[in-house]
Design a protein around this motif. Sequence first.
Motif, mmCIF file in Angstrom:
data_model
loop_
_atom_site.group_PDB
_atom_site.id
_atom_site.type_symbol
_atom_site.label_atom_id
_atom_site.label_comp_id
_atom_site.label_asym_id
_atom_site.label_seq_id
_atom_site.Cartn_x
_atom_site.Cartn_y
_atom_site.Cartn_z
ATOM 1 N N THR A 1 -52.675 24.078 -32.161
ATOM 2 C CA THR A 1 -52.919 22.680 -32.533
ATOM 3 C C THR A 1 -52.605 22.454 -34.011
ATOM 4 O O THR A 1 -51.992 21.455 -34.416
ATOM 5 C CB THR A 1 -54.373 22.297 -32.241
ATOM 6 O OG1 THR A 1 -54.633 22.528 -30.852
ATOM 7 C CG2 THR A 1 -54.641 20.846 -32.568
ATOM 8 N N GLU A 2 -53.029 23.400 -34.877
ATOM 9 C CA GLU A 2 -52.767 23.317 -36.318
ATOM 10 C C GLU A 2 -51.266 23.282 -36.583
ATOM 11 O O GLU A 2 -50.768 22.476 -37.383
ATOM 12 C CB GLU A 2 -53.401 24.512 -37.024
ATOM 13 C CG GLU A 2 -53.158 24.523 -38.537
ATOM 14 C CD GLU A 2 -53.783 25.734 -39.192
ATOM 15 O OE1 GLU A 2 -53.581 25.923 -40.398
ATOM 16 O OE2 GLU A 2 -54.476 26.522 -38.484
ATOM 17 N N PHE A 3 -50.529 24.160 -35.885
ATOM 18 C CA PHE A 3 -49.087 24.217 -36.122
ATOM 19 C C PHE A 3 -48.382 22.966 -35.611
ATOM 20 O O PHE A 3 -47.466 22.433 -36.253
ATOM 21 C CB PHE A 3 -48.517 25.461 -35.436
ATOM 22 C CG PHE A 3 -47.022 25.603 -35.636
ATOM 23 C CD1 PHE A 3 -46.499 26.014 -36.864
ATOM 24 C CD2 PHE A 3 -46.133 25.290 -34.606
ATOM 25 C CE1 PHE A 3 -45.135 26.135 -37.041
ATOM 26 C CE2 PHE A 3 -44.775 25.400 -34.791
ATOM 27 C CZ PHE A 3 -44.265 25.827 -35.999
ATOM 28 N N ILE A 4 -48.814 22.466 -34.461
ATOM 29 C CA ILE A 4 -48.182 21.258 -33.905
ATOM 30 C C ILE A 4 -48.395 20.067 -34.844
ATOM 31 O O ILE A 4 -47.503 19.248 -35.089
ATOM 32 C CB ILE A 4 -48.748 20.965 -32.510
ATOM 33 C CG1 ILE A 4 -48.276 22.065 -31.512
ATOM 34 C CG2 ILE A 4 -48.313 19.600 -32.015
ATOM 35 C CD1 ILE A 4 -48.951 21.989 -30.163
ATOM 36 N N THR A 5 -49.595 19.947 -35.442
ATOM 37 C CA THR A 5 -49.878 18.857 -36.384
ATOM 38 C C THR A 5 -48.987 18.937 -37.618
ATOM 39 O O THR A 5 -48.403 17.945 -38.080
ATOM 40 C CB THR A 5 -51.347 18.880 -36.797
ATOM 41 O OG1 THR A 5 -52.160 18.804 -35.613
ATOM 42 C CG2 THR A 5 -51.682 17.722 -37.727
ATOM 43 N N ALA A 6 -48.880 20.200 -38.160
ATOM 44 C CA ALA A 6 -48.012 20.392 -39.322
ATOM 45 C C ALA A 6 -46.573 20.094 -38.986
ATOM 46 O O ALA A 6 -45.822 19.503 -39.778
ATOM 47 C CB ALA A 6 -48.165 21.825 -39.835
ATOM 48 N N GLN A 7 -46.181 20.486 -37.783
ATOM 49 C CA GLN A 7 -44.783 20.258 -37.348
ATOM 50 C C GLN A 7 -44.530 18.758 -37.199
ATOM 51 O O GLN A 7 -43.452 18.255 -37.553
ATOM 52 C CB GLN A 7 -44.545 20.994 -36.020
ATOM 53 C CG GLN A 7 -43.080 21.130 -35.674
ATOM 54 C CD GLN A 7 -42.912 21.957 -34.409
ATOM 55 O OE1 GLN A 7 -43.629 21.713 -33.449
ATOM 56 N NE2 GLN A 7 -41.982 22.881 -34.439
ATOM 57 N N THR B 1 -40.018 21.178 -47.000
ATOM 58 C CA THR B 1 -40.848 20.928 -45.803
ATOM 59 C C THR B 1 -40.597 21.971 -44.735
ATOM 60 O O THR B 1 -41.520 22.506 -44.117
ATOM 61 C CB THR B 1 -40.572 19.526 -45.255
ATOM 62 O OG1 THR B 1 -40.841 18.573 -46.278
ATOM 63 C CG2 THR B 1 -41.434 19.241 -44.039
ATOM 64 N N ILE B 2 -39.283 22.253 -44.512
ATOM 65 C CA ILE B 2 -38.940 23.264 -43.459
ATOM 66 C C ILE B 2 -39.497 24.619 -43.849
ATOM 67 O O ILE B 2 -40.061 25.351 -43.019
ATOM 68 C CB ILE B 2 -37.416 23.313 -43.274
ATOM 69 C CG1 ILE B 2 -36.937 21.980 -42.674
ATOM 70 C CG2 ILE B 2 -37.012 24.466 -42.361
ATOM 71 C CD1 ILE B 2 -35.425 21.867 -42.593
ATOM 72 N N GLU B 3 -39.335 25.024 -45.114
ATOM 73 C CA GLU B 3 -39.847 26.327 -45.561
ATOM 74 C C GLU B 3 -41.360 26.392 -45.411
ATOM 75 O O GLU B 3 -41.918 27.431 -45.026
ATOM 76 C CB GLU B 3 -39.453 26.552 -47.021
ATOM 77 C CG GLU B 3 -37.960 26.789 -47.204
ATOM 78 C CD GLU B 3 -37.597 26.936 -48.667
ATOM 79 O OE1 GLU B 3 -38.502 26.749 -49.509
ATOM 80 O OE2 GLU B 3 -36.429 27.295 -48.968
ATOM 81 N N LYS B 4 -42.004 25.254 -45.736
ATOM 82 C CA LYS B 4 -43.464 25.238 -45.617
ATOM 83 C C LYS B 4 -43.910 25.413 -44.167
ATOM 84 O O LYS B 4 -44.864 26.141 -43.869
ATOM 85 C CB LYS B 4 -43.993 23.906 -46.184
ATOM 86 C CG LYS B 4 -45.459 23.951 -46.589
ATOM 87 C CD LYS B 4 -45.648 24.859 -47.784
ATOM 88 C CE LYS B 4 -47.087 24.808 -48.270
ATOM 89 N NZ LYS B 4 -47.314 25.711 -49.392
ATOM 90 N N VAL B 5 -43.177 24.801 -43.221
ATOM 91 C CA VAL B 5 -43.534 24.909 -41.790
ATOM 92 C C VAL B 5 -43.318 26.345 -41.300
ATOM 93 O O VAL B 5 -44.110 26.916 -40.558
ATOM 94 C CB VAL B 5 -42.729 23.906 -40.959
ATOM 95 C CG1 VAL B 5 -42.917 24.171 -39.460
ATOM 96 C CG2 VAL B 5 -43.167 22.486 -41.299
ATOM 97 N N LYS C 1 -45.460 31.820 -39.695
ATOM 98 C CA LYS C 1 -45.704 33.243 -39.879
ATOM 99 C C LYS C 1 -47.174 33.515 -40.121
ATOM 100 O O LYS C 1 -47.732 34.509 -39.639
ATOM 101 C CB LYS C 1 -44.890 33.764 -41.047
ATOM 102 C CG LYS C 1 -43.386 33.780 -40.770
ATOM 103 C CD LYS C 1 -42.628 34.309 -41.983
ATOM 104 C CE LYS C 1 -41.117 34.318 -41.719
ATOM 105 N NZ LYS C 1 -40.382 34.815 -42.906
ATOM 106 N N LYS C 2 -47.794 32.634 -40.934
ATOM 107 C CA LYS C 2 -49.188 32.832 -41.250
ATOM 108 C C LYS C 2 -50.062 32.775 -40.007
ATOM 109 O O LYS C 2 -51.006 33.558 -39.849
ATOM 110 C CB LYS C 2 -49.613 31.772 -42.261
ATOM 111 C CG LYS C 2 -51.063 31.927 -42.744
ATOM 112 C CD LYS C 2 -51.370 30.880 -43.778
ATOM 113 C CE LYS C 2 -52.814 31.037 -44.280
ATOM 114 N NZ LYS C 2 -53.167 30.019 -45.284
#
Length: 927
Positions: A673-679, A727-731, A736-737
């Motif tokens: 869920t966290e990754f989908i929100t960031a994405q 933005t892409i690098e941050k995602v 990875k995290k």
Amino acid sequence: MKLRTKILALTIGLIMLLGLAVVFFVKTTLTQTLLSEFRENSVFQTRQLAGLAVKDLLTENRLGLQMLIDDFRKDEEKAKYIFILNSHKEPVAHSFGEGFPSALMNVNSIGPGGKYSIQRLDTDAGEVIDIAAPILDGVGFVHVGFTDVPLHREVDGIVALILKILAIVLAAGSGAAAVLASVITRPVRDLTETAKAVGSGNLERKAPVGSSDELGLLAAAFNEMTENLRYTTISRDYLDRVINSMIDMVLIIDGELTIKSLNQAVENQLGYSREYLRDKSYSILCGDKESCHTNIKRLREENGLSNIETSYKTKSGALVPVVLSASLIRGDDGGPGTIVVVAKDNTEYKRSQDNLYESRQLLVREHEELNKVFKKVEIAKKEWERTINCVGDMIILTDDDGGIKRVNRAVTEFTGKSFQEILGNNWDEMLSESGLEATTLYAGGTELFHGPSKRWFELNSYVYRDSDLDFSGNVITLHETTEIKTITEELEKRSVEIEEHRNKLKKALEEISSLMENVIQKKDFSIKFYNPNLKTKCYELKNCTKKDCPCYGKEAMRCWKVAGTFCGGNVQGAFAQKYENCAICNVYKEATTDPIYQIGEHFNNMMHILKVKNGELEAAYAELKATQAQILQREKMASIGQLAAGVAHEINNPMGFISSNLGTLGKYTDKLTEFITAQTEAIEVITKESATNVSSDVIPACRESFSNKDTGQVRYESLTGMTEKDTIEKVQELRKKLRLDYILKDVGQLINESIEGADRVKKIVQNLKTFSRLDEADYKHANINECIESTLNIVWNELKYKTTVEKEYGELSLTKCYPQQLNQVFMNLLVNAAQAIEKQGEIRIKTWNGNGFINVSISDNGGGIPEDKLSRIFEPFYTTKPVGKGTGLGLSITYDIVKKHNGEITVESEKGKGTTFTVRIPVVEGR
């Protein structure tokens, strides 16, 4: 034979003798060496075979022993036969095909502690060497029969080669010898021709002397001999003929005791040739050296001996007795001179003397034996007379005219006369005078009666013939039969009475038998035997005033069967005690005067007992059935409790990792869920949509989703104002995290494991349902393999920690049965098998069809059941387990269920090796 031929023959003979000596030496030495090596090798191979046979003999593997024998015979051509005996010396394997020769079982035995034994045997296949070796100090024995024929063939081959070489040497030597013999024998031929002329009577012929060597000297000596022969020929021939014609042996011996001449009798009687004895010492003929030395000494002292007995030794070594005479002819100087010995063969004389002595000894022994026989006859005569006098029967010996020749003491005592007064009288008249009268005549004898003493006698007569004594007559015997006569008459009376009682008893037994058949058929225990003697009223006969007695005022009845009454003032107790008291009861005595009716009353009493006991048994059986049902229900509840614990354990395992997997999935969902929100925010930044265009309620929602629920801190940095690249690098950094690659891969495994655990729970529930079959408790068709498999799954928790289960299911027919009850059988056997194994073991399950039965065997390699307890394991409440470990009802219930299916259950067990239970259920078809 010509000298040339002799030389040639001598040369050839020497060569052949030398060759044969070589052949003999080589053959003997080589044969002994090879035989020694052959025996050592054979003993080694036999003991090696005994070592190889230890394992198969201990395990009684006869096929392995037979294969071992066959392999050995293939590798060893010298082995004619092989057989192996066990400790009882019984053949367990052999190479004789169908029939083992029993004669070999007891040959070539090995003593205690022996390592091997060798014996040469003659068999149908020829001579063999039997070598026996023990197997493991007496567990068994190996016998191998080796033949040394191949070895002898090898030796014969070597000898044949030597003989070929000898033949070549012989041919070369013969040629050389022929040339040499021709040169040597030329002077000899001349001498031979001269000798022939002299032999033909021409004593004037002289041999030519051509040299001074040995042949020349021989020719000169021959000429001198011919000259002397002219003067001595006539006298010597005459003397030789005279001496040779003598029957006795004649020897001429010189002073040194050397034999110089002998006649033909010496050759004939002693077997020596003249050439052999001539110039030999006289002692060669002496049978007794000491006697010979003494005789020679006397001869020299007395100048002669006459008729001296001694012995000569023949060529074969036998001794011949001789009578020796000798005379001494002294020389001119008074020396020993010449001894003339004349010996006569004394064998026949000695033999006749020995025969005469033996005949005398035999006559003496026979005389002594006759004296012993006469004494024994005298003793036997006295013993017989005394024996006859001890006989109670009267015995009379008469001649053909009836005159008395001899009687025993019983006759003199009966008649009151002495032996002298009786002797010579007519036996018939003497008996009549004594008061004996004939009453009955029958085949073989006469019955006599003696009036004065009222005694009966049986008279018998036997013809007596003795050709040795030239006597004939009769033997009269009188045997008293008074007691037998009296007993016979009494027996006849008793026989009539017995026959009457027998008929009466037969009738009563038939009546009782009929009553018993009615009891058996109708199951009516109230049937009674009719007793016509039971007429007296008990209370009247006893003068009883006890009006409360059950028999008081009643018609005649069997009061002895009534408990608690007062008969004659004696309190009656239980029936067994009552029966003892009935013997003194007048009513009982009057009713059982006749034994027939006594038996009838016994029958009535027995029926009364059966009626009472039958009621007690019916009540006890009803109570037992109720108790058994309660115990069976308790055992089932105990089994259910045991199964519930195992099933709960089996369900807890899959449910545990399902619960764990669900918790892990929850954590993975938060990260996704966290990754989908960031994405989603990154997509908005990339599409350059203004942050202000984002609804004011989205950002707070995102922040709430990404916040740490424990700390409340935001776990991401706002992407607003970043470039597309940042933005892409941050995602990607966030991906990875959060370890999304691992999470995506692990999610599928977690779901699969959870599904597998759910299936496992489902399977356990289905197996539990199949095992219990609460909806299938009826009598119906079932597959026994499925019943076993479902039971295995239910009790697996009891088995898996210390057993491995080997299954060998056969194709089984469907059979009508009670599946739930059979599941109980298999569960009890499997749990018992697991409990019999202390640490780690194996359980084997095998099913198969056979003879209309379904067979199930369950085996374990546990501690086993002691032999003295095997016969009781199916008894209720009997258990071999420690106190508190078992109720003793499992196998009892198992036995009852199998019997209910018309099957059978058997057990085989050995202490320390394990137990096998075999269940046989008949195949029942139909609907």
